[in-house]
Design a protein around this motif. Structure first.
Motif, PDB file in Angstrom:
ATOM      1  N   GLY A  20       0.837  -1.191   0.000  1.00 57.77           N
ATOM      2  CA  GLY A  20       0.000   0.000   0.000  1.00 57.77           C
ATOM      3  C   GLY A  20       0.872   1.241   0.000  1.00 57.77           C
ATOM      4  O   GLY A  20       2.094   1.173  -0.146  1.00 57.77           O
ATOM      5  N   PRO A  21       0.257   2.396   0.179  1.00 60.12           N
ATOM      6  CA  PRO A  21       1.020   3.629   0.228  1.00 60.12           C
ATOM      7  C   PRO A  21       1.965   3.630   1.422  1.00 60.12           C
ATOM      8  O   PRO A  21       1.686   3.024   2.456  1.00 60.12           O
ATOM      9  CB  PRO A  21      -0.068   4.707   0.385  1.00 60.12           C
ATOM     10  CG  PRO A  21      -1.273   3.977   0.892  1.00 60.12           C
ATOM     11  CD  PRO A  21      -1.186   2.607   0.350  1.00 60.12           C
ATOM     12  N   ALA A  22       3.108   4.267   1.245  1.00 60.56           N
ATOM     13  CA  ALA A  22       4.100   4.327   2.310  1.00 60.56           C
ATOM     14  C   ALA A  22       3.500   4.963   3.558  1.00 60.56           C
ATOM     15  O   ALA A  22       2.801   5.972   3.475  1.00 60.56           O
ATOM     16  CB  ALA A  22       5.318   5.125   1.830  1.00 60.56           C
ATOM     17  N   LYS A  23       3.771   4.361   4.707  1.00 58.36           N
ATOM     18  CA  LYS A  23       3.261   4.880   5.963  1.00 58.36           C
ATOM     19  C   LYS A  23       4.288   5.807   6.595  1.00 58.36           C
ATOM     20  O   LYS A  23       5.494   5.611   6.450  1.00 58.36           O
ATOM     21  CB  LYS A  23       2.934   3.726   6.914  1.00 58.36           C
ATOM     22  CG  LYS A  23       1.821   2.814   6.408  1.00 58.36           C
ATOM     23  CD  LYS A  23       1.550   1.704   7.404  1.00 58.36           C
ATOM     24  CE  LYS A  23       0.449   0.774   6.898  1.00 58.36           C
ATOM     25  NZ  LYS A  23       0.200  -0.326   7.868  1.00 58.36           N
ATOM     26  N   GLN A  24       3.791   6.791   7.327  1.00 67.39           N
ATOM     27  CA  GLN A  24       4.685   7.713   7.994  1.00 67.39           C
ATOM     28  C   GLN A  24       3.944   8.394   9.138  1.00 67.39           C
ATOM     29  O   GLN A  24       2.726   8.397   9.205  1.00 67.39           O
ATOM     30  CB  GLN A  24       5.227   8.760   7.019  1.00 67.39           C
ATOM     31  CG  GLN A  24       4.154   9.614   6.367  1.00 67.39           C
ATOM     32  CD  GLN A  24       4.720  10.558   5.307  1.00 67.39           C
ATOM     33  OE1 GLN A  24       5.771  10.307   4.760  1.00 67.39           O
ATOM     34  NE2 GLN A  24       4.009  11.629   5.042  1.00 67.39           N
ATOM     35  N   VAL A  39       7.426   4.824   8.558  1.00 68.27           N
ATOM     36  CA  VAL A  39       7.072   3.667   9.377  1.00 68.27           C
ATOM     37  C   VAL A  39       7.367   2.428   8.554  1.00 68.27           C
ATOM     38  O   VAL A  39       6.735   2.196   7.520  1.00 68.27           O
ATOM     39  CB  VAL A  39       5.587   3.706   9.788  1.00 68.27           C
ATOM     40  CG1 VAL A  39       5.231   2.459  10.607  1.00 68.27           C
ATOM     41  CG2 VAL A  39       5.276   4.965  10.582  1.00 68.27           C
ATOM     42  N   LEU A  40       8.324   1.639   8.976  1.00 69.13           N
ATOM     43  CA  LEU A  40       8.733   0.474   8.208  1.00 69.13           C
ATOM     44  C   LEU A  40       7.627  -0.571   8.162  1.00 69.13           C
ATOM     45  O   LEU A  40       6.854  -0.728   9.101  1.00 69.13           O
ATOM     46  CB  LEU A  40       9.986  -0.150   8.827  1.00 69.13           C
ATOM     47  CG  LEU A  40      11.262   0.703   8.804  1.00 69.13           C
ATOM     48  CD1 LEU A  40      12.387  -0.055   9.483  1.00 69.13           C
ATOM     49  CD2 LEU A  40      11.643   1.057   7.374  1.00 69.13           C
ATOM     50  N   ALA A 104      15.080  -0.986  11.735  1.00 70.06           N
ATOM     51  CA  ALA A 104      14.613   0.234  12.406  1.00 70.06           C
ATOM     52  C   ALA A 104      15.783   1.121  12.800  1.00 70.06           C
ATOM     53  O   ALA A 104      15.701   2.347  12.702  1.00 70.06           O
ATOM     54  CB  ALA A 104      13.774  -0.136  13.628  1.00 70.06           C
ATOM     55  N   VAL A 105      16.878   0.517  13.232  1.00 65.10           N
ATOM     56  CA  VAL A 105      18.065   1.298  13.586  1.00 65.10           C
ATOM     57  C   VAL A 105      18.607   2.037  12.367  1.00 65.10           C
ATOM     58  O   VAL A 105      18.968   3.217  12.445  1.00 65.10           O
ATOM     59  CB  VAL A 105      19.152   0.398  14.202  1.00 65.10           C
ATOM     60  CG1 VAL A 105      20.485   1.154  14.329  1.00 65.10           C
ATOM     61  CG2 VAL A 105      18.716  -0.093  15.571  1.00 65.10           C
TER      62      VAL A 105
END
Length: 216
Positions: A20-24, A39-40, A104-105
């Protein structure tokens, strides 16, 4: 922002899902206001809701008299870094982020570079182990661990050692730390000075019972 583990694992069968669309999420205030943080797409990884962060930092601004310039913060289970970068954006002098997930790092490091956030120090590793190695006394500690893994009984005593005498501890959990029920032993030395709920998220600001009284 936390890796809320403990749910059912993702199904391995069936057709592949389309991305889906990139989350942030976005930083809410300060010098980096409206800056997005990715948001990965990692199983179980999700951000602390925007309205929770907004309420939390309204609380902290009041409790700290909006004087962030001398504040050292510790962001445990940092995830996207939304809490730590928010504190840095508002002027915190030092922010230490601890995160165990390698991807995440890397994302945290990329965000630090983009923001030129020299006051941010990112540590990769288990939160319990990292806390035992730290010696800084922090005025604010963000504790947002994975759900359903009994992190709070383990982490609160460790955070107590690192929290300044007048420090504030933010705790996000899947259950309330307030109410009429008897409190567990690991919470006995703490008092809840702020608390609220958003959906299934319970969030609190704690202070030591023996700490000097902070204004209500």
């Amino acid at each position: 922002m936390r890796n809320k583990q403990g749910g059912k694992p993702a199904s391995c069968g069936g057709p592949p899902r389309h991305a889906g669309p990139a989350k942030q999420v976005r930083i809410i205030g300060g010098q980096w206001k409206r800056t997005p943080l990715p948001v990965l797409e990692v199983e179980g990884l999700r951000p602390t809701p925007d309205r929770v962060r907004e309420t939390l930092f309204n609380w902290l601004n009041h409790l700290l008299d909006n004087a962030w310039e001398n504040i050292a913060c510790l962001d445990l289970f940092a995830g996207t870094g939304a809490l730590g970068f928010e504190a840095a954006s508002r002027g915190a002098a030092e922010v230490v982020m601890v995160e165990g997930n390698a991807a995440a790092v890397r994302q945290l490091e990329a965000a630090k570079l983009k923001l030129q956030a020299s006051q941010v120090n990112i540590l990769r590793g288990d939160a319990g182990t990292a806390v035992q190695r730290l010696s800084t006394r922090f005025r604010v500690i963000f504790l947002d661990p994975p759900y359903h893994q009994d992190w709070l009984p383990r982490m609160l005593p460790l955070c107590d050692r690192l929290l300044a005498d007048d420090g504030l501890l933010y705790v996000e959990s899947e259950f309330s730390l307030t109410g009429d029920a008897p409190m567990p032993d690991w919470l006995a030395t703490w008092k809840v000075v702020r608390a609220d709920k958003a959906g299934m998220v319970f969030y609190h600001v704690l202070q030591r019972n023996t700490s000097p009284q902070i204004k209500a």
